[in-house]
Scaffold this motif. Structure first.
Motif, PDB file in Angstrom:
ATOM      1  N   PHE A   1       0.817  -1.210   0.000  1.00 21.75           N
ATOM      2  CA  PHE A   1       0.000   0.000   0.000  1.00 21.75           C
ATOM      3  C   PHE A   1       0.855   1.266   0.000  1.00 21.75           C
ATOM      4  O   PHE A   1       1.882   1.339   0.677  1.00 21.75           O
ATOM      5  N   LEU A   2       0.398   2.267  -0.721  1.00 18.86           N
ATOM      6  CA  LEU A   2       0.929   3.614  -0.614  1.00 18.86           C
ATOM      7  C   LEU A   2      -0.167   4.585  -1.023  1.00 18.86           C
ATOM      8  O   LEU A   2      -1.191   4.183  -1.583  1.00 18.86           O
ATOM      9  N   THR A   3       0.029   5.861  -0.709  1.00 11.91           N
ATOM     10  CA  THR A   3      -1.000   6.857  -0.995  1.00 11.91           C
ATOM     11  C   THR A   3      -0.523   7.853  -2.042  1.00 11.91           C
ATOM     12  O   THR A   3       0.674   7.996  -2.301  1.00 11.91           O
ATOM     13  N   HIS A   4      -1.483   8.554  -2.625  1.00 10.60           N
ATOM     14  CA  HIS A   4      -1.156   9.595  -3.604  1.00 10.60           C
ATOM     15  C   HIS A   4      -0.231  10.645  -2.986  1.00 10.60           C
ATOM     16  O   HIS A   4       0.762  11.046  -3.590  1.00 10.60           O
ATOM     17  N   ASN A   5      -0.566  11.074  -1.774  1.00 10.75           N
ATOM     18  CA  ASN A   5       0.199  12.139  -1.143  1.00 10.75           C
ATOM     19  C   ASN A   5       1.650  11.739  -0.918  1.00 10.75           C
ATOM     20  O   ASN A   5       2.571  12.562  -1.007  1.00 10.75           O
ATOM     21  N   LEU A   6       1.867  10.461  -0.639  1.00 10.85           N
ATOM     22  CA  LEU A   6       3.208   9.973  -0.333  1.00 10.85           C
ATOM     23  C   LEU A   6       4.154  10.105  -1.523  1.00 10.85           C
ATOM     24  O   LEU A   6       5.354  10.332  -1.354  1.00 10.85           O
ATOM     25  N   ILE A   7       3.626   9.963  -2.739  1.00 11.57           N
ATOM     26  CA  ILE A   7       4.500   9.938  -3.925  1.00 11.57           C
ATOM     27  C   ILE A   7       4.216  11.058  -4.916  1.00 11.57           C
ATOM     28  O   ILE A   7       4.674  11.005  -6.057  1.00 11.57           O
ATOM     29  N   LYS A   8       3.498  12.080  -4.483  1.00 12.63           N
ATOM     30  CA  LYS A   8       3.109  13.130  -5.435  1.00 12.63           C
ATOM     31  C   LYS A   8       4.305  13.890  -6.001  1.00 12.63           C
ATOM     32  O   LYS A   8       4.195  14.525  -7.054  1.00 12.63           O
ATOM     33  N   ASP A   9       5.461  13.823  -5.313  1.00 12.21           N
ATOM     34  CA  ASP A   9       6.661  14.501  -5.803  1.00 12.21           C
ATOM     35  C   ASP A   9       7.545  13.601  -6.653  1.00 12.21           C
ATOM     36  O   ASP A   9       8.586  14.042  -7.148  1.00 12.21           O
ATOM     37  N   ALA A  10       7.140  12.344  -6.822  1.00 12.26           N
ATOM     38  CA  ALA A  10       7.942  11.414  -7.624  1.00 12.26           C
ATOM     39  C   ALA A  10       7.783  11.713  -9.111  1.00 12.26           C
ATOM     40  O   ALA A  10       6.704  12.089  -9.573  1.00 12.26           O
ATOM     41  N   SER A  11       8.854  11.506  -9.859  1.00 16.55           N
ATOM     42  CA  SER A  11       8.825  11.810 -11.295  1.00 16.55           C
ATOM     43  C   SER A  11       7.849  10.927 -12.050  1.00 16.55           C
ATOM     44  O   SER A  11       7.340  11.308 -13.105  1.00 16.55           O
ATOM     45  N   TRP A  12       7.535   9.742 -11.523  1.00 15.33           N
ATOM     46  CA  TRP A  12       6.650   8.805 -12.200  1.00 15.33           C
ATOM     47  C   TRP A  12       5.210   8.891 -11.709  1.00 15.33           C
ATOM     48  O   TRP A  12       4.368   8.092 -12.082  1.00 15.33           O
TER      49      TRP A  12
END
Length: 290
Positions: free
Chosen positions: A194-205
């Motif tokens: 599991f992961l959330t949108h907020n957790l990876i919103k700064d990722a290039s992908w």
């Protein structure tokens, strides 16, 4: 997975045998076999003197019993209550009185179970309030586990993955396609990462994963949980010295879950490894089985 502010360990007793590949004072228990059912770790334990089957959940701070099973095992309710946290929310639950739980011939602990007000018959869930050993080793490929004293095992420094121990939860750093994430080690997570949108919103992908297809599911456990998530696969999942491809990820809405600031990793990733959790020295080691 279950989180709480505090946990209590009382009367932890170890029965160890010496091992030859560490210093003379180091002790390690015998291997204890376990079964995988639905990708959960099931072990045989003794609760109040009765042998029963339980699920081992390193992602849970507190151990859990359904009301029906508590009655069958003569586990008594106390007047103490706490707020417990599941994937989708938190609720107030009563604790049991101190209850004897033993892994036969290995150790014994007094546990205050979180009591669920239901008649379900799911097995007892044993969290990190039960496993209070300095070192825990879980060998997924060979279906066995054991506990040890600090410094019982020696690994090259390059294999050490630093642990962040918060309460009794175990976190470390992993990365997805080069993006570093705080990660929870959760044997109670039978499949989904599991992961959330907020957790990876700064990722290039991120622009790619937010277009993944959507799916819904019902989870049972602490309380019924309905999740809608998007799912897809990562090109590269880096965990310690290992790089895994095609790990399936489940992207959950930030409004639906409590796990906003960390990734939750379970069976899909852990199944490949022998996992050594050294809480005294705050290191995690992942090794391929012998």
């Amino acid at each position: 997975m279950l989180r709480a502010a505090r946990y209590i360990i009382i009367g932890l007793l170890f029965t160890f045998a010496k091992i030859s590949y560490s210093d003379e004072k180091a002790m390690v228990s015998q291997w204890v076999p376990f079964e995988l059912k639905g990708n959960h770790i099931y072990i045989q334990v003794e609760i109040n003197g009765v042998m029963t089957e339980a699920i081992l959940d390193t992602g849970a701070n507190r151990s859990v019993l359904s009301g029906k099973i508590a009655e069958e095992l003569s586990v008594k309710r106390s007047r103490q209550s706490i707020k417990v946290h599941g994937v989708t929310g938190s609720k107030k639950r009563f604790l049991s009185k101190e209850t004897s739980v033993a892994l036969p011939n290995v150790f014994k602990s007094d546990v205050k179970f979180v009591l669920m007000p239901d008649d379900s018959t799911y097995p007892p869930i044993l969290g990190m309030d039960f496993l209070g050993a300095p070192v825990i080793q879980i060998d997924y490929p060979n279906l066995q586990l054991r506990i040890a004293s600090s410094n019982a095992f020696r690994y090259p420094e390059k294999l050490a993955i630093p642990l962040q121990v918060s309460g009794s939860s175990i976190f470390f750093k992993s990365s997805i396609d080069g993006f570093e994430l705080k990660t929870l080690l959760d044997t109670g997570n039978a499949s989904r990462t599991f992961l959330t949108h907020n957790l990876i919103k700064d990722a290039s992908w991120y622009s790619k994963v937010k277009e993944w297809p959507s799916q819904s599911t019902n989870n049972s456990g602490l309380h019924e949980e309905h999740l809608t998530y998007q799912h897809g696969k990562t090109n590269n999942f880096q965990i310690g010295p290992y790089s895994l491809e095609n790990v399936e990820l489940h992207l959950v809405s930030d409004n639906d879950v409590n796990t906003k600031d960390y990734l939750v990793v379970g069976y899909d990733v852990l199944k490949h490894f022998t996992i050594t959790i050294d809480r005294d020295n705050k290191n995690l080691y992942l090794t391929l089985p012998e």
